[in-house]
Design a protein around this motif. Structure first.
Motif, short mmCIF file in Angstrom:
data_model
loop_
_atom_site.label_atom_id
_atom_site.label_comp_id
_atom_site.label_asym_id
_atom_site.label_seq_id
_atom_site.Cartn_x
_atom_site.Cartn_y
_atom_site.Cartn_z
N UNK A 172 0.83 -1.20 0.00
CA UNK A 172 0.00 0.00 0.00
C UNK A 172 0.87 1.25 0.00
N UNK A 173 2.09 1.13 0.49
CA UNK A 173 3.00 2.26 0.45
C UNK A 173 3.35 2.67 -0.97
N UNK A 174 3.55 1.71 -1.86
CA UNK A 174 3.83 2.04 -3.27
C UNK A 174 2.69 2.88 -3.85
N UNK A 175 1.46 2.51 -3.50
CA UNK A 175 0.31 3.24 -4.03
C UNK A 175 0.27 4.68 -3.50
N UNK A 176 0.62 4.87 -2.24
CA UNK A 176 0.59 6.22 -1.69
C UNK A 176 1.75 7.07 -2.20
N UNK A 177 2.85 6.45 -2.59
CA UNK A 177 3.90 7.20 -3.30
C UNK A 177 3.37 7.70 -4.64
N UNK A 178 2.60 6.87 -5.33
CA UNK A 178 1.99 7.31 -6.59
C UNK A 178 1.04 8.48 -6.36
N UNK A 179 0.26 8.40 -5.28
CA UNK A 179 -0.67 9.49 -4.97
C UNK A 179 0.07 10.79 -4.69
N UNK A 180 1.23 10.69 -4.02
CA UNK A 180 2.03 11.88 -3.75
C UNK A 180 2.66 12.42 -5.02
N UNK A 181 3.12 11.53 -5.90
CA UNK A 181 3.72 11.98 -7.16
C UNK A 181 2.71 12.70 -8.04
N UNK A 182 1.45 12.28 -7.97
CA UNK A 182 0.41 12.91 -8.79
C UNK A 182 0.30 14.40 -8.49
N UNK A 183 0.55 14.81 -7.25
CA UNK A 183 0.43 16.21 -6.90
C UNK A 183 1.37 17.08 -7.74
N UNK A 184 2.62 16.64 -7.91
CA UNK A 184 3.56 17.41 -8.72
C UNK A 184 3.23 17.32 -10.20
N UNK A 185 2.65 16.20 -10.62
CA UNK A 185 2.30 16.04 -12.03
C UNK A 185 1.25 17.06 -12.47
N UNK A 186 0.25 17.27 -11.63
CA UNK A 186 -0.88 18.12 -12.03
C UNK A 186 -0.83 19.51 -11.42
N UNK A 187 0.04 19.70 -10.41
CA UNK A 187 0.14 20.98 -9.72
C UNK A 187 -0.67 20.99 -8.44
N UNK A 188 -0.14 21.58 -7.37
CA UNK A 188 -0.84 21.56 -6.09
C UNK A 188 -2.19 22.23 -6.10
N UNK A 189 -2.37 23.22 -6.99
CA UNK A 189 -3.65 23.92 -7.03
C UNK A 189 -4.77 23.06 -7.64
N UNK A 190 -4.43 22.09 -8.46
CA UNK A 190 -5.42 21.22 -9.10
C UNK A 190 -5.55 19.87 -8.43
N UNK A 191 -4.61 19.56 -7.56
CA UNK A 191 -4.48 18.19 -7.07
C UNK A 191 -5.74 17.66 -6.40
N UNK A 192 -6.29 18.39 -5.45
CA UNK A 192 -7.43 17.89 -4.68
C UNK A 192 -8.63 17.60 -5.57
N UNK A 193 -8.79 18.38 -6.62
CA UNK A 193 -9.96 18.25 -7.49
C UNK A 193 -9.69 17.35 -8.70
N UNK A 194 -8.42 17.02 -8.92
CA UNK A 194 -8.05 16.35 -10.18
C UNK A 194 -8.80 15.03 -10.42
N UNK A 195 -8.95 14.13 -9.45
CA UNK A 195 -9.69 12.89 -9.75
C UNK A 195 -11.10 13.15 -10.24
N UNK A 196 -11.73 14.21 -9.74
CA UNK A 196 -13.09 14.54 -10.18
C UNK A 196 -13.06 15.14 -11.60
N UNK A 197 -12.15 16.08 -11.83
CA UNK A 197 -12.07 16.71 -13.15
C UNK A 197 -11.64 15.71 -14.22
#
Length: 366
Positions: free
Chosen positions: A190-215
């Motif tokens: 499960x740690x590998x998955x949460x590293x992916x979730x953390x990497x996603x923030x830099x991929x999309x930008x912190x301002x979009x991160x929280x909403x990105x799965x919905x958008x």
């Protein structure tokens, strides 16, 4: 040419032409088969919803079972208090949904599978060889113990979710020691998955991160029930804490059934779905366990083993979670199956449920 002859020719053309296949999509909600929950489903009902002792934690304890055939509900049943509108905890199904969100980011050219994780998550600079693909195949090489109830004092996942790692789950994982060369050994984490979730923030930008799965995914698919918890650092708990109704989770199954297409829109690139469904051949699993693909689980054989679910087609794949959560996709049969549950022992068997579902719908589309 006289009108009578012309009419005859046109009639022959249109009556002999094959009918165009019509796809059913849940817009706005799932259509139902005419004979939904017909007597053919009695054996499924008997297995999934046996008489229940509310004071016992043993046995098969299904909360929801939903079967979609060719875009229509053919079977649906819930055990109180769960209903068709209940956002149920999906546990590790969250991992496969996270991979689907990442698939949208990949189609937007935000990362490549061979990118080092450290490019997007600096704490992983201590492990510069670990790639995003390694995380998606649960092959980071980081030391990890995934047991829950059976070894709580030594469990990495219990520590990450509930004790010393809960404040920043990705940082806790990045600080783990090295146990294997990245990409060379499957170790469910499960740690590998949460590293992916953390990497996603830099991929999309912190301002979009929280909403990105919905958008990126939920809104285009019409998913309205999703709740995704974040840890105190603000990172989505991509390993475990997504809640969604059974009907909404089935939308993701239908997307995957159609190779990433939703109606006329290619939400995921086909090659991303191919990656999800490609066996990580270096994995070693126990007999009867599903085998890993790209953050999805496959009914494919590893060397020296048979198919994990022998009564289901070989192309069956699934998102699976703790205590019996499951999203099955059976492309050959045009089936999507969602099961929510509260199994606390090993009595429930994926193969047995799939065998009964296949038998119930063996006559073709209801």
């Amino acid at each position: 040419m006289n009108k009578a002859l012309l009419g005859l020719l046109l009639s022959l053309v249109f009556t002999s032409a094959p009918a165009l296949s019509q796809e059913d999509w849940p817009v706005p909600d799932w259509p139902q088969a005419v004979d939904i929950n017909s007597p053919a489903w009695r054996q499924v009902q008997a297995y999934a919803f046996p008489p229940r002792d509310e004071h016992s934690r043993e046995g098969v304890r299904t909360d929801a079972l939903l079967v979609i055939k060719e875009g229509r509900i053919v079977y649906e049943h819930y055990a109180a208090p769960t209903t068709a509108r209940t956002p149920h905890l999906t546990w590790s199904i969250s991992k496969s949904v996270l991979a689907t969100v990442l698939g949208v980011a990949h189609s937007e050219a935000r990362f490549a599978l061979n990118d080092p994780v450290a490019r997007f998550y600096p704490p992983m600079q201590a492990h510069p060889q670990v790639r995003l693909q390694d995380l998606l195949q649960w092959a980071s090489g980081l030391d990890w113990q995934e047991d829950y109830e059976y070894a709580p004092l030594h469990s990495s996942v219990v520590a990450m979710l509930y004790t010393r790692g809960r404040g920043d789950m990705a940082a806790y994982t990045a600080a783990r020691a090295v146990a294997a060369v990245p990409g060379q050994r499957f170790l469910y984490s499960s740690g590998d998955s949460n590293l992916l979730a953390a990497a996603l923030r830099a991929m999309v930008g912190p301002e979009r991160y929280a909403q990105y799965p919905w958008d990126a995914l939920f809104t285009p698919l019409g998913i309205t029930s999703a709740v995704w918890e974040r840890d105190p650092s603000g990172t989505l708990v991509g390993s475990s804490y997504l809640y969604m109704s059974a009907r909404d989770l089935a939308r993701i199954g239908l997307l995957m059934l159609h190779d990433g297409r939703w109606q006329s829109q290619q939400v995921l690139a086909k090659d991303w779905v191919v990656f999800n469904r490609t066996l990580f051949a270096k994995a070693v699993t126990q007999p009867g366990e599903a085998n890993p693909g790209g953050h999805w689980w496959l009914n494919q054989s590893l060397p020296g083993t048979g198919r994990p679910w022998p009564d289901a087609p070989a192309d069956t794949f699934a998102a699976l979670g703790h205590w019996g959560q499951a999203l099955y996709v059976l492309p050959d049969e045009q089936l999507v199956v969602v099961r929510y549950a509260d199994d606390r022992d090993g009595q429930f068997q994926h193969n047995e449920l799939l065998k009964r579902v296949l038998a119930a719908q063996a006559g073709g589309r209801p």
